[in-house]
Design an enzyme around this catalytic site. Structure first.
Site, PDB file in Angstrom:
ATOM      1  N   HIS A   1      44.588  42.817  21.989  1.00 47.85           N
ATOM      2  CA  HIS A   1      43.818  41.936  21.122  1.00 47.85           C
ATOM      3  C   HIS A   1      42.534  42.632  20.707  1.00 47.85           C
ATOM      4  CE1 HIS A   1      42.153  38.234  19.429  1.00 47.85           C
ATOM      5  NE2 HIS A   1      41.004  38.619  19.957  1.00 47.85           N
TER       6      HIS A   1
ATOM      7  N   ASP B   1      42.520  24.922  21.817  1.00 50.02           N
ATOM      8  CA  ASP B   1      41.748  26.001  21.215  1.00 50.02           C
ATOM      9  C   ASP B   1      41.718  25.874  19.698  1.00 50.02           C
ATOM     10  OD1 ASP B   1      40.395  28.670  21.219  1.00 50.02           O
ATOM     11  OD2 ASP B   1      42.183  29.185  20.070  1.00 50.02           O
TER      12      ASP B   1
ATOM     13  N   ARG C   1      33.806  24.816  16.314  1.00 50.39           N
ATOM     14  CA  ARG C   1      32.750  25.805  16.537  1.00 50.39           C
ATOM     15  C   ARG C   1      32.337  26.472  15.239  1.00 50.39           C
ATOM     16  NH1 ARG C   1      35.741  29.635  19.899  1.00 50.39           N
ATOM     17  NH2 ARG C   1      33.914  30.962  19.696  1.00 50.39           N
TER      18      ARG C   1
ATOM     19  N   SER D   1      38.747  31.250  24.323  1.00 47.76           N
ATOM     20  CA  SER D   1      39.582  31.111  23.132  1.00 47.76           C
ATOM     21  C   SER D   1      40.597  32.247  23.056  1.00 47.76           C
ATOM     22  CB  SER D   1      38.703  31.094  21.875  1.00 47.76           C
ATOM     23  OG  SER D   1      39.484  31.111  20.705  1.00 47.76           O
TER      24      SER D   1
ATOM     25  N   LYS E   1      45.067  31.856  24.582  1.00 51.14           N
ATOM     26  CA  LYS E   1      46.250  32.135  23.761  1.00 51.14           C
ATOM     27  C   LYS E   1      47.036  33.315  24.317  1.00 51.14           C
ATOM     28  CE  LYS E   1      43.468  32.206  20.277  1.00 51.14           C
ATOM     29  NZ  LYS E   1      42.716  32.219  19.009  1.00 51.14           N
TER      30      LYS E   1
END
Length: 429
Positions: A84, A163, A170, A185, A189
């Site tokens: 990620h 999320d 947010r 967050s 996931k």
């Protein structure tokens, strides 16, 4: 009737108290069900931004978000490892990385997102390939992992729905910057996705979400800490995002550059970061004896890319979209290109149509910026420095305006810092 109330939880964090596991479990679940109002969760998010969460609170918040939805069960006969990135400009690394790591023997379940603002989205880039589809079912994801070894697709609807709600909130309440909420967050996931190991590319610099090394390092520690708490082998690479990655910024132009890397060419920084991340992913997957640089040079990763794109309906041989208008930005004088600011280039690409201001906005697949020179290179007055590609020529003046002050030519320059700044490894690694 619940023994908890949203107001009590808000007050606790407002007053710098540590939230209990029960409070966290309740407030996340109740918000997902709609029993805690948006304005109440906004107040709590602001209290978290201002007063923080410790590692235990952040890990529990992550678990509560995972518990709000489903967890994927990936039935494959090889180790699974994901990557990620926290987002940057020209950051197309997922595209060559996923097939490379699959070609090395691991399975890569890459659930990706779309771009918003100046940072590009992996799904937007891949959707410039004719026929390619982002939406896959859980069964299709598992089947493709088994047959191809890599999948890049959108997250399923049932994955961490808390999320999805909180992320949108947010974005409109000035609480995006809360490190515990960023970390939970991302990790909710990724953990729900079910991979055995995870490598994080935490960007730092003008084109990144985290502008300075202190904040980026804090985020990296939070992410790796959550991985440890959940038994996921996790590493974080801190990488520079002060200059765009590679030469292409956009959608189709980044796909073309990624294919060049897979075919043995491409810009050196893209190749270097792809190999560095692949090396870390393979180490976590127990495949340290495989050299990803050799596999990349062999063409095997490109073969996996073609199979991966075809499996999702795309034609890897099809011509990619091109923009109808190209504007050239020239060097204003002789000298050395000392600055090519990632944020400025990212905003220019966004204004040209490569990105979106709202999630529902369309993108132009052919729009973007090609960087024809990079910092440290000597240039001559009138030499092309950038190409601005767009289907809306009226957008060019605002894109040029975005570049003002971000492209600098001077008599001499100092050496750039390293692309790979640091590596953090979790205890579960």
């Amino acid at each position: 009737m619940s023994r908890f109330s949203a107001v009590d939880v808000i007050r606790a964090k407002r007053d710098r108290a540590r939230l209990t596991e029960e409070q966290i479990d309740w407030v996340v679940a109740a918000y997902t069900r709609g029993e805690v109002a948006d304005e109440q969760m906004s107040a709590l998010a602001m209290a978290i931004l201002l007063n923080g969460m410790d590692a235990g609170e952040t890990a529990r918040w992550t678990q509560a978000m995972i518990n709000s939805g489903e967890r994927l069960s990936l039935s494959v006969d090889r180790p699974t490892v994901d990557k990620h990135s926290t987002g940057g400009v020209g950051d197309k690394i997922t595209l060559p990385l996923a097939p490379l790591v699959a070609a090395c023997g691991a399975a890569v379940p890459q659930l990706s997102g779309r771009g918003l603002g100046h940072t590009g989205g992996t799904l937007d880039k891949l959707e410039s390939i004719p026929g390619w589809r982002a939406q896959l079912s859980t069964e299709q994801i598992s089947a493709q992992l088994s047959s191809v070894g890599a999948v890049i697709c959108a997250a399923t609807e049932g994955l961490a729905p808390a999320d999805r709600k909180l992320y949108a909130l947010r974005d409109v309440t000035g609480t995006v910057e809360a490190i515990p909420l960023i970390a939970s967050s991302i990790m909710s996931k990724k953990i729900a996705e079910g991979a055995d190991a995870l490598v994080l590319d935490v960007k730092v610099g003008s084109g990144a979400f985290m502008k300075n090394l202190t904040d980026a390092t804090a985020l990296a520690h939070a992410l790796v800490g959550i991985g440890d708490e959940h038994g996921v082998r996790t590493s974080a690479l801190l990488t520079d995002m002060s200059v765009p990655l590679g030469n292409a910024v956009g959608n189709a132009v980044e796909v073309a550059e990624s294919v060049a890397v897979l075919q043995g060419g491409g810009p050196a920084d893209v190749v270097d970061l792809t190999v560095a991340l692949a090396t870390e992913m393979l180490a976590l997957a127990g495949l340290s004896d495989v050299d990803p640089a050799k596999v990349l040079a062999s063409g095997q990763a490109y073969e996996v890319w073609c199979r991966m794109i075809s499996a999702q309906g795309g034609d890897p041989e099809a011509a990619l979209p091109t923009a109808g208008h190209v504007h050239v930005v020239e060097a204003p004088e002789d000298g050395v290109l000392v600055e090519l600011d990632a944020y400025a280039v990212g905003v220019a690409a966004w204004r040209l149509g490569a990105g979106r201001a709202r999630k529902e906005d369309p993108v132009q697949h052919g729009a973007g910026v090609l960087c024809l020179a990079k910092p440290g290179e000597r240039v001559s007055k009138g030499q092309p420095l950038l190409e601005l590609h767009t289907d809306t020529p009226e957008a060019v003046p605002s894109a040029v305006e975005a570049l003002a002050g971000g492209v600098t030519v001077a008599e001499s320059s100092t050496a750039r810092g390293p692309l790979l700044i640091d590596t953090l490894r979790g205890t579960a690694s």
